[in-house]
Design a protein around this motif. Structure first.
Motif, PDB file in Angstrom:
ATOM      1  N   UNK A 147       0.728  -1.326   0.044  1.00 46.62           N
ATOM      2  CA  UNK A 147      -0.483  -0.169  -0.022  1.00 46.62           C
ATOM      3  C   UNK A 147       1.040   1.501  -0.304  1.00 46.62           C
ATOM      4  N   UNK A 148       0.704   2.180  -0.931  1.00 47.51           N
ATOM      5  CA  UNK A 148       1.340   3.044  -1.143  1.00 47.51           C
ATOM      6  C   UNK A 148       0.519   4.404  -0.565  1.00 47.51           C
ATOM      7  N   UNK A 149       0.817   5.053   0.199  1.00 51.40           N
ATOM      8  CA  UNK A 149      -0.510   6.947   0.927  1.00 51.40           C
ATOM      9  C   UNK A 149       0.788   7.898   0.318  1.00 51.40           C
ATOM     10  N   UNK A 150      -0.357   8.745   0.388  1.00 53.28           N
ATOM     11  CA  UNK A 150       0.337  10.054   0.783  1.00 53.28           C
ATOM     12  C   UNK A 150       1.586  10.078   1.135  1.00 53.28           C
ATOM     13  N   UNK A 151       2.196  11.240  -0.261  1.00 52.29           N
ATOM     14  CA  UNK A 151       4.180  11.290   0.762  1.00 52.29           C
ATOM     15  C   UNK A 151       4.644  10.065  -0.240  1.00 52.29           C
ATOM     16  N   UNK A 152       3.995   9.277  -0.557  1.00 54.89           N
ATOM     17  CA  UNK A 152       4.802   7.689  -0.357  1.00 54.89           C
ATOM     18  C   UNK A 152       5.444   8.239  -2.406  1.00 54.89           C
ATOM     19  N   UNK A 153       7.190   8.185  -1.953  1.00 57.65           N
ATOM     20  CA  UNK A 153       7.966   8.208  -3.477  1.00 57.65           C
ATOM     21  C   UNK A 153       8.767   7.554  -3.490  1.00 57.65           C
ATOM     22  N   UNK A 154       8.806   6.186  -4.472  1.00 57.54           N
ATOM     23  CA  UNK A 154       9.718   4.935  -4.582  1.00 57.54           C
ATOM     24  C   UNK A 154      10.152   4.952  -5.845  1.00 57.54           C
ATOM     25  N   UNK A 155      11.235   5.174  -6.216  1.00 56.62           N
ATOM     26  CA  UNK A 155      11.620   4.623  -7.321  1.00 56.62           C
ATOM     27  C   UNK A 155      12.769   3.798  -7.023  1.00 56.62           C
ATOM     28  N   UNK A 156      13.030   3.239  -8.336  1.00 54.00           N
ATOM     29  CA  UNK A 156      14.166   1.733  -8.711  1.00 54.00           C
ATOM     30  C   UNK A 156      14.032   1.384  -7.138  1.00 54.00           C
ATOM     31  N   UNK A 157      13.303   0.846  -6.946  1.00 56.96           N
ATOM     32  CA  UNK A 157      13.061  -0.228  -6.130  1.00 56.96           C
ATOM     33  C   UNK A 157      12.113  -1.661  -5.892  1.00 56.96           C
ATOM     34  N   UNK A 158      12.188  -1.918  -5.346  1.00 56.92           N
ATOM     35  CA  UNK A 158      11.527  -3.828  -4.806  1.00 56.92           C
ATOM     36  C   UNK A 158      11.065  -3.839  -3.693  1.00 56.92           C
ATOM     37  N   UNK A 159       9.847  -3.957  -3.884  1.00 57.32           N
ATOM     38  CA  UNK A 159       8.922  -3.315  -3.027  1.00 57.32           C
ATOM     39  C   UNK A 159       7.407  -4.971  -2.766  1.00 57.32           C
TER      40      UNK A 159
END
Lengths: 423, 357
Positions: free
Chosen positions: B266-278
């Motif tokens: 889950x990605x909430x407000x403010x999430x900013x994911x770059x070049x990553x595995x989740x």
């Protein structure tokens, strides 16, 4: 000797025609929900979490996806030596052979299955609601009241009560009367379609009414039990319960999962929802991606931007693409530089580059305005949309479409483009 | 492996978000149609046992064969731990004696690779080998002192075998995967035990070199050993490359792991994911760059995670900054923390009280 206190019968044969093209190839309980789940996962998980380890799943409409999903029940721990999950399709008999003609008729045709477990109680469920419920608590209520039938009900707003089957109870929660979609409701307790029967009561009622055409619980079996003086009780449920029978309620229920602390919380430890996980790898977010207020399933790769959306497993979203307020199901591929607004895209669809969905003014759908509304664009499973197409609101696309199917690469709001017979 | 292996055996180390190291070897075996597998383990096997609690994930739940976990046991004649690899096999010799399959594959659980053991076996028979050792030519810049190095002659017979050389004379290393006839293995292991020796490499491979026909099978595909912190870190980071993900996640056959029934990430407000595995079950509220986030982790508001590995079920409080770190699983990092691996990778072990999730 085989003995189970309570077994469950899960009605999963319905088409769910109000979900439009989403159910043209799969039964409604097998429709994807919340990224990685299917609707039937919720009642099945409720069963195992409530200690009900014997579940008969009654299938009829388009059962393939449902059958492969359920398998032998491993994901729900329903692979048992005795009991477990059994898929029960209609079958041919020596005297006659008929489809399941009604909810209670389907159960009637499987009397032998139920009999083989010597149950005290039978729990009747439907496979098209999103909720978490402990059926064991409901059973305790049933026992404490010496009820023969207990019907789960939930309070609904008074102005909506006329859309439901309404139960009228005394202050002991004993049902005194009921009305089907009353114009002037006398109560706001709506039936949820979840029943606990004493096995004896159920068996007797089904056999007595066997000849009734389209034998139905709400219309025939419950009234029959009531007339015979069986104690009927209403079990009031106040948790989250969502009917996802229409495209707009389906879309809303998905979107509610995105809230910071959703009312229906999948992240709780003590009431897990299980599903068959086809793919396991983590999801990858590329250097230029941006994802906010969304949930995303396993193995998905995002190169573009995703806001306020529910994305399934194994999805690819190309670079430069922006997805907003949308639901994208498993294994769908979306090309580069697309724009998606309020779109529902079913499984294994392929969207070309530069495709825009949900653009322009709203217009009512030309073929089925009661299904396709609220500005949602719906794309059926395994559909193909070629590069550079722009699609308006309330429109629906199903099948392998080519550039020749669109005028000037454009499908206006409210249009229906269904190319059948091309699977 | 420093602090990471205090907690678990290396083959139970989480890899690439969803997996544990042993999944690769087990999946390879399952995909090669090997049906009978014994996992020999002793060091800190709790995580491993938990992971192997059912054999169904790798499709080993068969009537023929199956998956067995074998830890040392006290018997009337023996109360030793496994004193070495050969001793571990010796203490389970009955398993081998009671089997009827003609060949045995011996592999370690601390490597990340895909391999069809059927091909190795074909090669083994083809070469009329007594023992086949899977080898790999390492890049010249890789330090091979952790490995056993080999030199092959033109017929691919192993001429030289050095265990953990300080000054390596070859960059061809043994991957720790062997194919051998079951009867020969029993014979060699019994002899080894009689002589009071315990190590498969030193006391069998090195000792019998020249006496038995030991050949090398050179593999060219992706293969990584994760048994050092740097290798572990780098191997995980390599999954950020599309070709590595494509090879392991999309090409046939798949790698399987235990299913954890976690909700979608889950990605909430403010999430900013770059070049990553989740991975599933994560809730992300902050910035994540060039990192691998394992299952069920929580990343608080205004956090910045860079170039790091966050293992399973970690809670990171608001406004934290983490760079060049491996955060150990089930850790709880207080709000406003700051961890930076200045000279290499730092391992973060934090057992703070967790308030809420």
């Amino acid at each position: 000797m085989i003995k189970k206190e309570m077994i469950a019968m899960l009605l999963a044969g319905g088409q769910g025609s109000r979900l439009g093209v989403l159910t043209s190839k799969v039964a409604k309980p097998a429709v994807a929900f919340g990224g990685k789940y299917r609707i039937i996962d919720f009642p099945l998980s409720n069963c195992i979490n409530s200690g009900v380890d014997t579940v008969g799943v009654l299938t009829q409409y388009q059962p393939l996806r449902l059958n492969t999903h359920i398998g032998i029940g491993i994901p729900w721990d329903l692979d048992r030596n005795i009991g477990g999950v059994t898929v029960l399709p209609p079958y041919e008999k020596s005297t006659n052979s008929e489809w399941y003609t009604g909810t209670a008729n389907a159960i009637y045709q499987n009397l032998e299955y139920m009999e083989s477990f010597n149950p005290e109680y039978v729990l009747i469920l439907s496979g098209d609601h999103i909720y978490k419920m402990d059926y064991e608590v409901m059973l305790e209520f049933h026992k404490a009241n010496n009820a023969e039938v207990t019907i789960a009900v939930m309070p609904v707003p008074w102005e909506e009560a006329s859309r439901f089957g309404i139960m009228i109870t005394d202050d002991q929660k004993r049902i005194t009367d009921f009305e089907e979609k009353p114009a002037n409701p006398r109560s706001n307790l709506a039936s949820m379609g979840i029943y606990i029967f004493n096995w004896k009561t159920l068996k007797e009622a089904l056999i007595k009414n066997a000849d009734q055409p389209a034998l139905d619980f709400g219309k025939h079996v419950i009234p029959y039990c009531h007339e015979n003086g069986a104690p009927l009780y209403a079990y009031e449920f106040t948790g989250y319960w969502k009917d996802v029978g229409t495209l707009s309620s389906y879309w809303e229920a998905n979107m509610e999962l995105i809230d910071i602390v959703p009312e229906f919380n999948l992240y709780e430890e003590y009431w897990k929802i299980y599903t068959k996980s086809e793919i396991q790898p983590p999801q990858y977010l590329a250097p230029n991606s941006k994802v906010e207020r969304s949930i995303i399933g396993e193995g998905t790769e995002i190169y573009g931007e995703v806001y306020n959306s529910v994305i399934g497993c194994g999805v690819t979203i190309g670079a430069g693409t922006v997805v907003r307020d949308s639901i994208i199901m498993n294994h769908t591929k979306i090309g580069e530089n697309c724009e998606m607004y309020k779109a529902i895209i079913a499984e294994n669809a392929e969207i070309g580059n530069g495709v825009k969905l949900g653009i322009g003014e709203e217009a009512p759908n030309e073929t089925a305005p009661h299904i396709y509304n609220q500005g949602i664009v719906t794309v059926g499973e395994k559909s193909v949309i070629p590069d550079g197409i722009t699609v308006g609101k309330n429109s629906v696309i199903f099948g392998v479409t080519t550039a020749a199917d669109y005028e000037n690469s454009y499908l206006a709001s409210g249009k229906t483009l269904i190319k059948a017979g091309e699977e | 492996m420093r602090e990471l292996s205090q907690k678990r055996a290396i083959c139970a180390m989480p890899v690439a978000g969803s997996y544990r190291s042993i999944d690769f070897t087990l999946s390879n075996m399952s995909n090669s149609h090997i049906q009978k597998v014994a996992v020999l383990t002793q060091y800190n096997a709790r995580s491993l046992n938990e992971h192997l609690n059912s054999s169904k994930w790798w499709d080993f739940g068969r009537k023929q064969g199956g998956l067995e976990v074998r830890t040392p046991v006290v018997t009337a004649s023996n109360s030793n731990w496994y004193r070495g690899t050969a001793d571990a096999i010796y203490q389970n010799l009955n398993f081998l004696k009671n089997s009827h399959e003609p060949y045995v594959v011996i592999a370690s659980g601390d490597c990340v690779y895909k391999m069809d053991f059927g091909k190795v076996l074909e090669y083994h028979i083809d070469k009329k080998a007594d023992i086949t050792v899977v080898c790999k030519e390492m890049d010249p810049d890789v330090n091979v002192e952790r490995f056993g190095t080999v030199r092959l002659n033109d017929e691919m017979v192993i001429e030289e075998f050095e265990e953990k050389p300080i000054q390596a004379r070859s960059h061809m290393i043994s991957c720790g995967i062997y194919v051998i006839r079951r009867r020969l293995l029993i014979e060699l292991i019994e002899k080894c035990a009689e002589e009071g020796n315990y190590d498969f490499v030193r006391d069998i491979l090195v000792r019998y070199k020249g006496v038995k026909r030991i050949v090398g099978y050179v593999m060219t595909d992706y293969w990584r050993n994760i048994a050092s912190v740097d290798d572990y870190f780098n191997t995980n980071m390599e999954f950020l490359k599309p070709e590595v993900r494509n090879y392991f996640f999309k090409q046939y056959p798949d790698i399987y792991s235990k299913v954890d029934d976690l909700p979608p990430a889950k990605y909430n407000m403010g999430a900013n994911v770059k070049n990553s595995l989740v991975t599933s079950g994560c809730i992300i509220n902050g910035v994540v760059e060039n990192s691998v986030i394992f299952k069920k982790s929580y990343i608080g508001n205004n956090c910045v995670i860079k170039n790091s590995i966050i293992l399973n079920d970690v809670y990171i409080g608001d406004n934290s900054y983490i760079e060049n770190c491996i955060v150990e699983s089930h850790g709880t990092i207080k709000a406003d923390s700051r961890y930076i691996g200045e000279n290499g990778i730092e391992i973060v072990l934090e057992k703070n009280e967790r308030y809420v999730i």
